[in-house]
Design an enzyme around this catalytic site. Sequence first.
Site, PDB file in Angstrom:
ATOM      1  N   SER A   1      13.290  31.726   5.466  1.00 37.42           N
ATOM      2  CA  SER A   1      12.159  31.121   6.173  1.00 37.42           C
ATOM      3  C   SER A   1      10.857  31.380   5.434  1.00 37.42           C
ATOM      4  O   SER A   1      10.567  32.503   5.018  1.00 37.42           O
ATOM      5  CB  SER A   1      12.041  31.683   7.587  1.00 37.42           C
ATOM      6  OG  SER A   1      12.841  30.982   8.487  1.00 37.42           O
TER       7      SER A   1
ATOM      8  N   ASP B   1       4.687  26.329  13.800  1.00 35.55           N
ATOM      9  CA  ASP B   1       5.399  27.417  13.123  1.00 35.55           C
ATOM     10  C   ASP B   1       4.930  27.612  11.681  1.00 35.55           C
ATOM     11  O   ASP B   1       5.734  27.746  10.760  1.00 35.55           O
ATOM     12  CB  ASP B   1       6.907  27.191  13.155  1.00 35.55           C
ATOM     13  CG  ASP B   1       7.676  28.482  12.858  1.00 35.55           C
ATOM     14  OD1 ASP B   1       7.033  29.538  12.715  1.00 35.55           O
ATOM     15  OD2 ASP B   1       8.920  28.431  12.764  1.00 35.55           O
TER      16      ASP B   1
ATOM     17  N   HIS C   1       6.889  32.402  12.465  1.00 37.35           N
ATOM     18  CA  HIS C   1       7.878  33.367  12.941  1.00 37.35           C
ATOM     19  C   HIS C   1       8.183  34.453  11.910  1.00 37.35           C
ATOM     20  O   HIS C   1       8.726  35.503  12.254  1.00 37.35           O
ATOM     21  CB  HIS C   1       9.162  32.653  13.405  1.00 37.35           C
ATOM     22  CG  HIS C   1      10.064  32.198  12.307  1.00 37.35           C
ATOM     23  ND1 HIS C   1      10.040  30.911  11.817  1.00 37.35           N
ATOM     24  CD2 HIS C   1      11.034  32.829  11.614  1.00 37.35           C
ATOM     25  CE1 HIS C   1      10.963  30.783  10.874  1.00 37.35           C
ATOM     26  NE2 HIS C   1      11.572  31.937  10.737  1.00 37.35           N
TER      27      HIS C   1
END
Length: 379
Positions: free
Chosen positions: A228, A145, A114
């Site tokens: 992230s 992911d 992402h």
Amino acid sequence: MNRKKEPTRPLPAGPRPTGPKAFGARLLAPGAVAALTALALAGCSSGSSQSSSSSVAAGASSSSSPTAGGNQLEDAYQRVIADVLPSVVQITTDSGLGSGIVYDNKGDIVTNAHVVGAATTFGVTLANGTKALDATLVASYPESDLAVIRLTSPPSGLRPAVFGDSAKVELGQITLAMGSPLGLSSSVTQGIVSATGRTVSEPQGGGSPGATIGNMVQTSAAINPGNSGGALVNLEGRVIGINTLAATEPETNGAAAPGIGFAIPAATITSIADQLIKDGKVTNSGRAALGITARTYFDQNFRPAGATIVAVAAGGPAASAGLQVGDVITRIGDTPVESLNSLTTALASLTPGTKVTVTYTRDGQSRTADVTLGTLQTP
């Protein structure tokens, strides 16, 4: 590949989140924050600030007369930060920014899918650099992911991270989360491992793949937008996970739930990254599967009440156990199945080769079948 890596084994399946009323989560994807009733990615920050100064929020006491134990803990923090922070980078796309981990000395960097989103070119700022370096996409695997990008001209002196053994991650271990929260590069927060074996479904939209990921590490270390793809590290200087999700509180319109973050475990990272680098795709997902295609089943009151099988792979686990098209799965082991999403979540907490009892209905009658789970096939 010249990348140091400890042997890794999958984490045992553990407890899943207690449901949407217990907590939510949001995926903070490039350029947007998507508040959901499920989880929230700590994804890319939409801000454009790129501070080159280091920000350490380790939380250890620095009083004028610290105890010997306090000095030792502070020394351990500082040693780990000095060892690992050079391996953590900031990744910039046209729509936002996130973090990444130097994976090998060839310039490969592992991050969240992402964070990458739909981009194929990136700017990468090293922890000791001020100028963004060019990088391109190697491959992305949204189902877990994870993605790998590669520096176009890797500089000398790259510091690949060392990945830890997922089987040795235990409750109470001190963790440091490293990355670029809110664009503040080379930031560090501290906490502990507060749970293992979590199965988490990410929200969809805003660049999020909406993946369901098993065996995640839960941590109390603060994880914010931009974290992230960064590193969750133990006090041995080993990366035990990639910072991915931050929990939210649905009752407060998706406000952050302090002290609840999630990281993809090292065993999953290294397995997927090695395949993406070698083959440009994932050929062994390591994820359990029934060998079916399904959709959510709705009862007479139009409420979700199971997962209807619409196709069965010939010779697959479900076919071998006698499951058929039209059967409605209502339970995997002791876990109720109320929708396709809950079926996916239940399977994500299991591993290939596990034998489970599948409860299903056929012609209005409840039945069971013992199924030995296979491996999720990838395109």
